[in-house]
Design a protein around this motif. Structure first.
Motif, mmCIF file in Angstrom:
data_model
loop_
_atom_site.group_PDB
_atom_site.id
_atom_site.type_symbol
_atom_site.label_atom_id
_atom_site.label_comp_id
_atom_site.label_asym_id
_atom_site.label_seq_id
_atom_site.Cartn_x
_atom_site.Cartn_y
_atom_site.Cartn_z
ATOM 1 N N UNK A 95 37.497 22.288 55.666
ATOM 2 C CA UNK A 95 38.253 23.538 55.688
ATOM 3 C C UNK A 95 39.125 23.624 54.449
ATOM 4 N N UNK A 96 38.941 24.687 53.686
ATOM 5 C CA UNK A 96 39.748 24.874 52.479
ATOM 6 C C UNK A 96 40.364 26.278 52.507
ATOM 7 N N UNK A 97 41.672 26.336 52.332
ATOM 8 C CA UNK A 97 42.324 27.630 52.114
ATOM 9 C C UNK A 97 42.617 27.708 50.626
ATOM 10 N N UNK A 98 42.073 28.734 49.977
ATOM 11 C CA UNK A 98 42.226 28.787 48.522
ATOM 12 C C UNK A 98 42.291 30.215 48.010
ATOM 13 N N UNK A 99 42.999 30.360 46.889
ATOM 14 C CA UNK A 99 42.986 31.612 46.145
ATOM 15 C C UNK A 99 41.700 31.562 45.326
ATOM 16 N N UNK A 100 40.805 32.515 45.550
ATOM 17 C CA UNK A 100 39.505 32.420 44.903
ATOM 18 C C UNK A 100 38.847 33.782 44.698
ATOM 19 N N UNK A 101 37.872 33.812 43.811
ATOM 20 C CA UNK A 101 36.981 34.962 43.639
ATOM 21 C C UNK A 101 35.566 34.461 43.874
ATOM 22 N N UNK A 102 34.698 35.326 44.407
ATOM 23 C CA UNK A 102 33.348 34.877 44.767
ATOM 24 C C UNK A 102 32.298 35.850 44.226
ATOM 25 N N UNK A 103 31.219 35.289 43.686
ATOM 26 C CA UNK A 103 30.082 36.115 43.266
ATOM 27 C C UNK A 103 28.823 35.654 43.969
ATOM 28 N N UNK A 104 28.064 36.618 44.516
ATOM 29 C CA UNK A 104 26.774 36.312 45.145
ATOM 30 C C UNK A 104 25.670 37.015 44.381
ATOM 31 N N UNK A 105 24.587 36.267 44.139
ATOM 32 C CA UNK A 105 23.409 36.889 43.563
ATOM 33 C C UNK A 105 22.193 36.433 44.339
ATOM 34 N N UNK A 106 21.370 37.379 44.747
ATOM 35 C CA UNK A 106 20.179 37.054 45.503
ATOM 36 C C UNK A 106 19.517 38.352 45.896
ATOM 37 N N UNK A 107 19.364 38.574 47.197
ATOM 38 C CA UNK A 107 18.719 39.802 47.646
ATOM 39 C C UNK A 107 19.532 41.019 47.241
ATOM 40 N N UNK A 108 20.834 40.824 47.043
ATOM 41 C CA UNK A 108 21.658 41.842 46.410
ATOM 42 C C UNK A 108 22.690 41.149 45.549
ATOM 43 N N UNK A 109 23.513 41.932 44.893
ATOM 44 C CA UNK A 109 24.590 41.392 44.077
ATOM 45 C C UNK A 109 25.898 41.814 44.717
ATOM 46 N N UNK A 110 26.834 40.867 44.892
ATOM 47 C CA UNK A 110 28.109 41.208 45.515
ATOM 48 C C UNK A 110 29.227 40.409 44.865
ATOM 49 N N UNK A 111 30.403 41.001 44.871
ATOM 50 C CA UNK A 111 31.552 40.355 44.229
ATOM 51 C C UNK A 111 32.797 40.489 45.088
#
Lengths: 231, 231
Positions: B3-19
């Motif tokens: 379990x991690x609580x963090x200030x973060x940004x996330x990028x997904x690439x695959x069947x769609x692109x999401x940020x």
DNA sequence: CTATTGATCTCGCAA
DNA sequence: TTGCGAGGTCAATAG
């Protein structure tokens, strides 16, 4: 957000009845009161959960539950239905709370809505002289993705899917049947547009006189970008 | 489970692109390597995730990312596709790991299979003098949920859904068409039974001469219980 | 293995 | 609010 690792059993009653035998799991309590029960595997779906709006109360276990080793009971009650979750906690191994704040939310790109928007904006890719009538054209049995006119002025109903399956052809067929009964629209032809069209769907569509078009998402985006550059 | 609580940004690439823009979130790493990114609201669905099988690697951020304040990057790559998740971690507020063991799994009751069983056992709720022929009556295009006979001895095909949608009516229609070609069965009438029937489905069914019946799961269970009490 | 179908579906949009 | 269709659908089951 509160994170609890605990040995627990869970009972859900509501749209169905479900039970989780005693085991060690993660209990996740969100700021809106919703609760997720996760195991250390499976997918992103919790084993059990309660969606907001709901309220969580810690109550005392009944005598027979105390005899079984239960120390605390979480009673999670949905605010607008009879759905409720009982978490019977035997032992708490971890318990921490954290302030997260409001999330700015997800930015998506590449789903059907985007395909529809792009194709509507560049309806001429279906044929020279074609024009858009409207997106989400409403009929008695639901909205047609795109209604447009071909070069000769004939009505064309377009059904858009990311993956072209037989269901989509059936759906378009129903729309066409209905719309062709309307003397103001008739005759209406059909276009089945998808990033990928399954052979069975293509066969069925062709058999019914429906034209199949394979959409190139990147190409449509490219057109969009190059047109934007004109401004 | 980590379990991690963090200030973060996330990028997904695959069947769609999401940020996901920078914010404080829960990062949940399961024993099978899968990763869930949860905010402090919404429902049980994570904002972003990676399903197993996948592998997570901590890598160094690029120079421009370091300049933005990124301290660590999690690169989560799906084992069988091009799907990948990049978690840009700015600050870790909590980090703990826990041994959970294998979960015994969920026990369910009250889904479509139960509805079918209950209705088959109390087929007379559809009409006096009705009798069950059999459940899962096999046809060339699949099994009909229930085949029974009405008081006059006529064959009736019953399609059961928890929620009655247009698809279910189409399905039943296909069965009826096929079964009515069989001289041993014909004429076969149809009953569309569900806990809840959508208006469009009801309209379509009625238009095709299919009777709609709303099922009361609790009432059927009640009948079941009271009959059991006779023994 | 692929294909089909249900789901405590969830989620978003439009009437 | 309600209804409807899509989903990075997921997950179970049948073929």
């Amino acid at each position: 957000m509160r994170l609890v690792i605990a040995k627990c059993a869970v009972d859900y009653e509501g749209r169905l009845t479900a039970h989780l035998p005693l085991a060690t799991r993660l209990l996740l309590v969100k700021a809106d009161g919703s609760v997720l029960v996760h195991s250390d595997g499976g997918s992103y779906k919790p084993l059990n959960w309660m969606s907001p709006p709901c309220a969580m109360a810690e109550v005392s276990p009944e005598d027979h539950e105390v005899a079984d080793g239960v120390t605390t009971v979480w009673l999670v009650q949905h605010a607008k239905s009879e759905d409720r979750l009982r978490v019977l906690i035997h032992e708490v191994l971890h318990d921490s709370s954290h302030e997260l704040g409001v999330d700015p939310g997800l930015v998506k790109d590449g789903v059907e809505a985007h395909l529809q928007k792009l194709l509507a904006e560049h309806i001429h890719t279906l044929g020279d002289g074609w024009s858009l009538v409207r997106r989400e054209y409403m009929t008695a049995i639901g909205p047609v993705d795109i209604l447009c006119r071909d070069a000769a002025g004939g009505s064309v109903a377009v059904e858009i899917k990311r993956r072209g399956d037989i269901d989509g052809v059936e759906q378009l067929t129903r729309y066409l049947e209905l719309m062709n009964r309307d003397p103001h629209l008739s005759p209406v032809t059909g276009v089945f547009a998808a990033q990928e069209i399954k052979p069975q769907a293509r066969t069925l569509a062709t058999d019914r006189g429906i034209r199949c078009v394979t959409l190139d998402y990147d190409a449509l985006k490219g057109i969009d970008n190059s047109e934007h550059r004109l401004f």
